[in-house]
Design a protein around this motif. Sequence first.
Motif, PDB file in Angstrom:
ATOM      1  N   GLU A  97       0.619  -2.427   1.944  1.00 55.13           N
ATOM      2  CA  GLU A  97       0.761  -1.600   3.379  1.00 55.13           C
ATOM      3  C   GLU A  97       0.633  -0.146   2.916  1.00 55.13           C
ATOM      4  OE1 GLU A  97       5.244  -2.734   3.462  1.00 55.13           O
ATOM      5  OE2 GLU A  97       3.454  -3.182   2.163  1.00 55.13           O
ATOM      6  N   SER A  98       1.105   0.273   1.688  1.00 49.03           N
ATOM      7  CA  SER A  98       1.464   1.802   1.327  1.00 49.03           C
ATOM      8  C   SER A  98       0.247   2.107   0.838  1.00 49.03           C
ATOM      9  CB  SER A  98       2.459   1.751   0.294  1.00 49.03           C
ATOM     10  OG  SER A  98       2.117   1.458  -0.937  1.00 49.03           O
ATOM     11  N   GLN A  99      -0.948   1.371   0.385  1.00 49.08           N
ATOM     12  CA  GLN A  99      -2.046   1.821  -0.441  1.00 49.08           C
ATOM     13  C   GLN A  99      -2.934   2.704   0.238  1.00 49.08           C
ATOM     14  OE1 GLN A  99      -3.571  -1.743  -2.136  1.00 49.08           O
ATOM     15  NE2 GLN A  99      -1.880  -2.325  -3.425  1.00 49.08           N
ATOM     16  N   LYS A 100      -3.408   2.037   1.668  1.00 46.73           N
ATOM     17  CA  LYS A 100      -4.394   2.958   2.293  1.00 46.73           C
ATOM     18  C   LYS A 100      -3.619   4.355   2.963  1.00 46.73           C
ATOM     19  CE  LYS A 100      -7.491  -0.848   2.786  1.00 46.73           C
ATOM     20  NZ  LYS A 100      -8.256  -1.750   3.835  1.00 46.73           N
ATOM     21  N   THR A 101      -4.577   5.379   3.193  1.00 47.31           N
ATOM     22  CA  THR A 101      -3.779   6.310   3.995  1.00 47.31           C
ATOM     23  C   THR A 101      -3.831   6.320   5.306  1.00 47.31           C
ATOM     24  OG1 THR A 101      -6.220   7.506   3.798  1.00 47.31           O
ATOM     25  CG2 THR A 101      -4.676   7.966   1.948  1.00 47.31           C
ATOM     26  N   LYS A 102      -4.709   5.534   6.068  1.00 42.83           N
ATOM     27  CA  LYS A 102      -4.614   5.303   7.319  1.00 42.83           C
ATOM     28  C   LYS A 102      -3.733   4.079   8.015  1.00 42.83           C
ATOM     29  CE  LYS A 102      -9.294   7.755   7.868  1.00 42.83           C
ATOM     30  NZ  LYS A 102     -10.599   7.342   8.647  1.00 42.83           N
ATOM     31  N   PRO A 103      -3.427   4.168   9.295  1.00 43.24           N
ATOM     32  CA  PRO A 103      -2.820   2.945   9.662  1.00 43.24           C
ATOM     33  C   PRO A 103      -3.662   1.753   9.640  1.00 43.24           C
ATOM     34  CG  PRO A 103      -2.880   4.987  11.256  1.00 43.24           C
ATOM     35  CD  PRO A 103      -3.513   5.235  10.287  1.00 43.24           C
ATOM     36  N   GLU A 104      -2.918   0.481   9.704  1.00 38.95           N
ATOM     37  CA  GLU A 104      -3.599  -0.659   9.549  1.00 38.95           C
ATOM     38  C   GLU A 104      -2.659  -1.631  10.315  1.00 38.95           C
ATOM     39  OE1 GLU A 104      -4.259  -1.836   5.220  1.00 38.95           O
ATOM     40  OE2 GLU A 104      -2.680  -0.306   4.998  1.00 38.95           O
TER      41      GLU A 104
END
Length: 280
Positions: free
Chosen positions: A41-48
């Motif tokens: 969950e840390s990899q992408k810069t945007k909320p998911e």
Amino acid sequence: MDKKGMIFNIQQYSLHDGPGIRTIVFMKGCPLRCRWCCNPESQKTKPEISYDANKCLGKKICNECEKICDAGAIEFSDLHKAVIQRDKCSSCMKCVHECPAKAYKAEGHQYSIKEVLDIVEKDSIFYRHGNGGLTVSGGEPLMQGEFLIQLLRQAKKRRLTTAIETCGYADYPILKQAAKYLDAILFDIKSLDEQQHIAYTGKTNRKILQNFDNLCRDFPKLPKYARTPVIPGFNDSPDDLLAIKNYLANKPETVYEQLPYHRFGVAKYNALGRRYMMDE
């Protein structure tokens, strides 16, 4: 204006992320894609959105998420559990807010520097008279360099001791500026084999090693914790580990640590609809 950063967790009372008792601020965004990453969950810069099917009440009891999803990204399986079609999901977070069972979770929220430090200072009783304090982790905190530097600067004004955990893959001017406000740095040295590093993390190790060399040159007195996660099939041979030890042998103020491989993050991949790359 108080700049905001994208953060997915703030963990209190940690004993393994720097000296003493630490409060860890986990920032989103990472340039690497390590196959064994325990925080996908840390990899992408945007909320998911992550989804835990075990918490879902099922369509017979509740289908609020399906009804409020404007993108039509939520359907129900034969087991009457919700299924997210990730290619349609717009991350509007309506399902997160409406689900009565809290099966959906927003991975990533914006925090101001004041909000972060106010939370960190709640634990100050644990590290005020010791060597604990704030550790900024990720993901890769240097990806949000401007926010990180301001956060560290303000933390020092509040007399907090500071550390970061970094994979080392960043532009050196950002790392150099951040290091001015650090009491310690935890720096991953995963492998000296460039091709293996590319195969298992998606990036070359050249920039990482150059950054560590520069850090040792410019900040010889800064305590450095060089760490190697020991990964089966990647860097667990005696030759691989000896090469890293030899590389670090004469680095100033450097302690070397080897971290055991674990699979604690596998459930997170399922919740995000991704495949765990170390299954083999």
